[in-house]
Design an enzyme around this catalytic site. Structure first.
Site, PDB file in Angstrom:
ATOM      1  N   HIS A 178       0.831  -1.204   0.000  1.00 42.59           N
ATOM      2  CA  HIS A 178       0.000   0.000   0.000  1.00 42.59           C
ATOM      3  C   HIS A 178       0.867   1.256   0.000  1.00 42.59           C
ATOM      4  O   HIS A 178       0.573   2.247   0.675  1.00 42.59           O
ATOM      5  CB  HIS A 178      -0.957  -0.006   1.184  1.00 42.59           C
ATOM      6  CG  HIS A 178      -2.234   0.693   0.903  1.00 42.59           C
ATOM      7  ND1 HIS A 178      -2.300   2.039   0.645  1.00 42.59           N
ATOM      8  CD2 HIS A 178      -3.497   0.221   0.794  1.00 42.59           C
ATOM      9  CE1 HIS A 178      -3.554   2.374   0.416  1.00 42.59           C
ATOM     10  NE2 HIS A 178      -4.306   1.286   0.502  1.00 42.59           N
ATOM     11  N   GLU A 311      -2.049  -0.199  -6.191  1.00 45.41           N
ATOM     12  CA  GLU A 311      -1.850  -1.473  -5.503  1.00 45.41           C
ATOM     13  C   GLU A 311      -2.089  -2.643  -6.448  1.00 45.41           C
ATOM     14  O   GLU A 311      -3.233  -2.947  -6.774  1.00 45.41           O
ATOM     15  CB  GLU A 311      -2.831  -1.571  -4.333  1.00 45.41           C
ATOM     16  CG  GLU A 311      -2.911  -0.344  -3.458  1.00 45.41           C
ATOM     17  CD  GLU A 311      -4.246  -0.264  -2.725  1.00 45.41           C
ATOM     18  OE1 GLU A 311      -4.752  -1.298  -2.262  1.00 45.41           O
ATOM     19  OE2 GLU A 311      -4.802   0.834  -2.635  1.00 45.41           O
TER      20      GLU A 311
HETATM   21  C1  GAL Z   1      -7.468   1.519  -0.456  1.00 42.00           C
HETATM   22  C2  GAL Z   1      -8.958   1.472  -0.422  1.00 42.00           C
HETATM   23  C3  GAL Z   1      -9.443   2.812   0.113  1.00 42.00           C
HETATM   24  C4  GAL Z   1      -8.854   3.096   1.462  1.00 42.00           C
HETATM   25  C5  GAL Z   1      -7.344   2.926   1.405  1.00 42.00           C
HETATM   26  C6  GAL Z   1      -6.694   3.000   2.749  1.00 42.00           C
HETATM   27  O1  GAL Z   1      -6.969   0.310  -0.939  1.00 42.00           O
HETATM   28  O2  GAL Z   1      -9.464   1.218  -1.704  1.00 42.00           O
HETATM   29  O3  GAL Z   1     -10.847   2.824   0.173  1.00 42.00           O
HETATM   30  O4  GAL Z   1      -9.401   2.218   2.409  1.00 42.00           O
HETATM   31  O5  GAL Z   1      -7.010   1.689   0.853  1.00 42.00           O
HETATM   32  O6  GAL Z   1      -6.978   4.169   3.391  1.00 42.00           O
END
Ligand code: GAL
Length: 345
Positions: A178, A311
């Protein structure tokens, strides 16, 4: 080439280490034992070096917000409807850590634990090898699953993250990183002037809880069309009438036939770019639309569009949509997924 280890504060009372791997070109990466979190990808620049990853100065600013900044995510990334699935005829209830649903593996996943670390120096690369074992007692997924996450920095300046796992019982495995990008210097406030090219023709329709409905939407003729490079600010402008006011979407991707490149992100102001390579069928694109004041990052106090997360993973919620792919890890099987990143500067 060089490997250094420094202290990076505590998670509760557990000390966290930061490992920094530096190659002979002066390119370096820093990774924490907390969450296998990728903090820095430093590349030579007119300022000496520039870190192209959105990061925070300390543990507090990693744990005081819900943005998973730089963390590894698993056993499964994305949203699982109702935190519930059937596997081999058995119904499994995992954590519901976002309303009714599970997000990013629940609250006891890859992103929440401290990993054991070892390092390795090879002739043309440096490696950080992180290990941890996940059990049903902790995160509710079936099976005891030893996981190894390996960061490799090569002399060609590329970084690969390899996620490898095995299990003693069938379970699910769809990990990702992430990490958020901002290729500008620390004074670059946002990614609105970056351009994005993505090998994606369709994205998933989602409901009000961001759960896939099963429908695919064609990108052509919509703000989701990144087949040619698009200025992100222009695309985000076209999303201002949505609740999200930006992108938080599940893009179906197909890597280039030669090398599996799925994304090129570029910053015309600095001349830097980033390529992402993956052989999986999705990239979640999140433009940090809801970042807000109160968290301190290297591009200033939290604010929308400060970075972009891209991601690489399998399409979300596969147990309820088998046509999206199969992320089952079978008993006694070992599966590895690799995401490669290449900065050009
Ligand atoms: C992403 C997700 C978002 C949010 C983020 C983390 O992968 O799609 O909605 O949750 O992670 O803040």
């Amino acid at each position: 080439m060089n490997i250094a280890k420094t202290a990076f504060g505590f998670l509760d009372r557990t000390p966290i280490d930061q490992y920094t791997l530096t190659n002979d070109n002066g390119v370096s990466i820093s990774v924490l034992t907390f969450a296998g979190l990728w903090r820095e990808y430093n590349v030579p620049s007119s300022e000496g070096t520039t870190n192209i990853i959105l990061n925070a100065p300390d543990m507090k600013n990693y744990t005081n917000n819900p943005f998973y900044l730089g963390r590894t995510v698993g056993r499964i990334a994305g949203r699982l409807k109702d935190g519930n699935f059937d596997l081999n005829g058995k119904n499994v209830q995992v954590e519901q850590n976002e309303g009714n649903n599970m997000l990013h593996g629940g609250n006891h996943g890859f992103s929440d634990v401290v990993w054991d670390a070892e390092t390795k120096e090879n002739t043309d690369s440096l490696q950080l090898i992180l290990k941890q074992t996940f059990t049903e007692a902790e995160d509710k997924f079936p099976g005891t699953m030893p996981v190894t996450i390996t960061y490799t920095l090569k002399q060609d300046n590329s970084v690969t993250i390899n996620f490898s796992a095995t299990t003693d019982e069938d379970t699910l495995f769809n990990p990702t990183s992430h990490v958020y990008w901002n290729l500008g210097g620390d004074d670059a406030e946002d990614i609105l002037a970056h351009t994005l090219q993505m090998n994606s023709k369709r994205h998933l329709d989602v409901d009000g809880e961001k759960i896939p409905t099963g429908k695919f939407i064609d990108n052509a003729g919509t703000p989701f069309d990144f087949t040619q490079p698009v200025v992100l600010g222009d695309a985000i402008d076209k999303m201002q009438d949505t609740d999200e006011k930006g992108f938080d979407d599940i893009m179906e991707v197909q890597g280039d036939a030669t090398d599996n490149r799925v994304v090129t992100l570029s910053d015309p102001a600095s001349g830097r770019s980033l390529k992402i390579f993956s052989d999986r069928n999705a990239v979640i694109m999140f433009t940090a639309n809801s970042m807000e004041s109160g968290m301190l990052f290297n591009h200033g106090d939290g604010h929308p569009y400060e970075g972009i997360a891209l991601e690489a993973q399998n399409l979300s919620d596969t147990p309820h949509h088998p046509e999206f792919g199969d992320v089952t890890l079978h008993a006694n099987e070992t599966k590895s997924y690799e995401i490669k990143y290449l900065a050009e500067f």
